[in-house]
Design a protein around this motif. Structure first.
Motif, PDB file in Angstrom:
ATOM      1  N   ALA A   1      -8.449   4.637   0.775  1.00 54.38           N
ATOM      2  CA  ALA A   1      -9.241   3.497   1.252  1.00 54.38           C
ATOM      3  C   ALA A   1      -9.239   2.379   0.219  1.00 54.38           C
ATOM      4  O   ALA A   1      -9.071   1.197   0.569  1.00 54.38           O
ATOM      5  N   TYR A   2      -9.400   2.735  -1.045  1.00 57.11           N
ATOM      6  CA  TYR A   2      -9.389   1.740  -2.123  1.00 57.11           C
ATOM      7  C   TYR A   2      -8.069   0.975  -2.149  1.00 57.11           C
ATOM      8  O   TYR A   2      -8.050  -0.255  -2.241  1.00 57.11           O
TER       9      TYR A   2
ATOM     10  N   ILE B   1      -5.825   0.550   0.251  1.00 58.07           N
ATOM     11  CA  ILE B   1      -5.655  -0.304   1.432  1.00 58.07           C
ATOM     12  C   ILE B   1      -6.536  -1.541   1.347  1.00 58.07           C
ATOM     13  O   ILE B   1      -6.068  -2.667   1.583  1.00 58.07           O
ATOM     14  N   ILE B   2      -7.792  -1.367   0.977  1.00 56.01           N
ATOM     15  CA  ILE B   2      -8.694  -2.519   0.880  1.00 56.01           C
ATOM     16  C   ILE B   2      -8.242  -3.471  -0.230  1.00 56.01           C
ATOM     17  O   ILE B   2      -8.261  -4.693  -0.053  1.00 56.01           O
TER      18      ILE B   2
ATOM     19  N   SER C   1       0.838  -1.211   0.000  1.00 53.58           N
ATOM     20  CA  SER C   1       0.000   0.000   0.000  1.00 53.58           C
ATOM     21  C   SER C   1       0.867   1.253   0.000  1.00 53.58           C
ATOM     22  O   SER C   1       0.604   2.204  -0.749  1.00 53.58           O
TER      23      SER C   1
ATOM     24  N   ALA D   1      -9.301  10.611  -0.041  1.00 58.13           N
ATOM     25  CA  ALA D   1      -9.653   9.654   1.013  1.00 58.13           C
ATOM     26  C   ALA D   1     -10.184   8.356   0.409  1.00 58.13           C
ATOM     27  O   ALA D   1      -9.842   7.260   0.865  1.00 58.13           O
ATOM     28  N   ALA D   2     -10.999   8.463  -0.623  1.00 63.23           N
ATOM     29  CA  ALA D   2     -11.549   7.264  -1.274  1.00 63.23           C
ATOM     30  C   ALA D   2     -10.436   6.461  -1.945  1.00 63.23           C
ATOM     31  O   ALA D   2     -10.449   5.220  -1.890  1.00 63.23           O
TER      32      ALA D   2
END
Length: 163
Positions: free
Chosen positions: A140-141, A143-144, A112, A136-137
């Protein structure tokens, strides 16, 4: 040595396929596109000429076959390198007894950070995607997606044990 090569190939390729399937699923269900490996290939091919940040002028044509090939090869070579990194740091004994902690560190944390601190700036998005409207999105994308990648590493590492 055969166990090491099998581990690197199975875990590296298998977990990268898991990542690609995750990206495809997210794109189909949310419309949020994953990494364009053709653009990555363009960036990589531009680096030797001194351009470390992608030239993303809107008048440039879409990436061609060579750029797509380089990008996809890079993507899978990185997956292989992460499988190798697990063994370099935790030793070849990991092959016989896979644990979650190494794949968490390599598959989630390191991969990541590499994406957010090397690839994203190289593609013009800035460090941690700070130049993107949906920072932020994107974080998050990433990391997920890398949690899915790490899960793939763990599953395929355990598959190697059973071979």
């Amino acid at each position: 040595m055969g166990d090491v090569a099998a581990f690197i190939l199975v875990v590296g390729i298998g977990s990268t396929i898991v990542l690609d399937l995750w990206a495809w699923l997210v794109a189909k269900t949310t419309g949020m596109a994953g990494t364009d490996w053709g653009v990555v290939g363009r960036w990589l091919l531009d680096i030797p000429s001194g351009r470390v940040v992608l030239d993303s002028r809107p008048d440039r044509p879409a990436p061609g076959g060579r750029e797509k090939t380089v990008g996809w090869l890079f993507h899978y070579l990185v997956g292989l390198a992460y499988a190798m990194l697990i063994l370099l740091v935790w030793g070849v004994d990991y092959i016989a007894d896979p644990k979650v902690v190494p794949v968490f560190w390599v598959g989630v944390v390191i991969s990541s950070l590499a994406g957010l601190l090397i690839l994203m700036p190289g593609l013009g998005g800035g460090i941690l995607g700070r130049k993107l409207p949906n920072q932020a999105a994107i974080i998050a994308y990433v990391i997920i997606a890398h949690i899915a990648f790490a899960a793939g590493q763990y599953v395929f590492a355990n598959l190697v044990v059973s071979l």
